[in-house]
Design a protein around this motif. Sequence first.
Motif, PDB file in Angstrom:
ATOM      1  N   ASN A 125      39.296  46.848  34.784  1.00 18.88           N
ATOM      2  CA  ASN A 125      38.746  45.806  35.321  1.00 18.88           C
ATOM      3  C   ASN A 125      37.250  45.553  34.756  1.00 18.88           C
ATOM      4  OD1 ASN A 125      37.196  47.830  36.768  1.00 18.88           O
ATOM      5  ND2 ASN A 125      36.828  46.469  38.461  1.00 18.88           N
ATOM      6  N   TRP A 126      36.927  44.362  35.046  1.00 20.84           N
ATOM      7  CA  TRP A 126      35.662  43.805  34.566  1.00 20.84           C
ATOM      8  C   TRP A 126      34.582  44.843  34.622  1.00 20.84           C
ATOM      9  CZ3 TRP A 126      31.265  43.272  37.363  1.00 20.84           C
ATOM     10  CH2 TRP A 126      31.186  43.463  38.670  1.00 20.84           C
ATOM     11  N   ARG A 153      41.999  36.587  36.510  1.00 21.18           N
ATOM     12  CA  ARG A 153      42.178  37.130  37.765  1.00 21.18           C
ATOM     13  C   ARG A 153      40.852  38.094  38.105  1.00 21.18           C
ATOM     14  NH1 ARG A 153      46.691  35.990  36.679  1.00 21.18           N
ATOM     15  NH2 ARG A 153      46.177  36.146  34.547  1.00 21.18           N
ATOM     16  N   SER A 154      40.391  37.975  39.071  1.00 14.31           N
ATOM     17  CA  SER A 154      39.090  38.512  39.651  1.00 14.31           C
ATOM     18  C   SER A 154      39.220  39.924  40.150  1.00 14.31           C
ATOM     19  CB  SER A 154      38.426  37.796  40.808  1.00 14.31           C
ATOM     20  OG  SER A 154      39.183  37.492  41.637  1.00 14.31           O
ATOM     21  N   TRP A 155      40.285  40.085  40.675  1.00 13.81           N
ATOM     22  CA  TRP A 155      40.569  41.683  41.386  1.00 13.81           C
ATOM     23  C   TRP A 155      41.853  42.190  40.662  1.00 13.81           C
ATOM     24  CZ3 TRP A 155      38.403  45.360  43.723  1.00 13.81           C
ATOM     25  CH2 TRP A 155      39.124  46.248  44.243  1.00 13.81           C
ATOM     26  N   SER A 174      32.776  39.622  32.740  1.00 11.51           N
ATOM     27  CA  SER A 174      33.372  38.807  33.607  1.00 11.51           C
ATOM     28  C   SER A 174      34.967  38.773  33.618  1.00 11.51           C
ATOM     29  CB  SER A 174      32.933  37.123  33.268  1.00 11.51           C
ATOM     30  OG  SER A 174      33.397  36.900  32.153  1.00 11.51           O
ATOM     31  N   TYR A 175      35.479  39.448  32.610  1.00 12.12           N
ATOM     32  CA  TYR A 175      36.894  39.504  32.589  1.00 12.12           C
ATOM     33  C   TYR A 175      37.672  41.095  32.422  1.00 12.12           C
ATOM     34  CZ  TYR A 175      35.825  39.090  27.552  1.00 12.12           C
ATOM     35  OH  TYR A 175      35.205  39.188  26.460  1.00 12.12           O
TER      36      TYR A 175
END
Length: 126
Positions: A52-53, A102-104, A31-32
């Motif tokens: 990224n995740w 941050r998601s992106w 998730s991260y």
Amino acid sequence: QVQLVESGGGLVQAGGSLRLSCAASGRSFNSYHMGWFRQAPGKEREFVAAINWSGGRTEYADSVKGRFTISRDNAKTTVYLQMNNLKPEDTAHYYCAADLGRSWFLSQTINDYEYWGQGTQVTVSS
């Protein structure tokens, strides 16, 4: 909360290779985003690489592009840094870090990473 433990550092001759590992525990690993940073004596901590995740996107500092590869195994909750063609200027304490905010966007900014490991020393002899 996220706990991070690095391993894999050591002493290597210039031109050699090392693979660093960072084992994570706590919050769901997939998730991260994760990053690697390094700090040489007398210098500021600097960005090395981020992933990224999902492992589908990566970013690298110009100084390591083409020599270092960041990857992650979400099943093993571990992120790796494969370092090839090492140079004496790569000598530093290497840290992994987790960015939960941050998601992106993949950040290269130290303050965007909330959790840090204790680091592992990499020394490259000439």
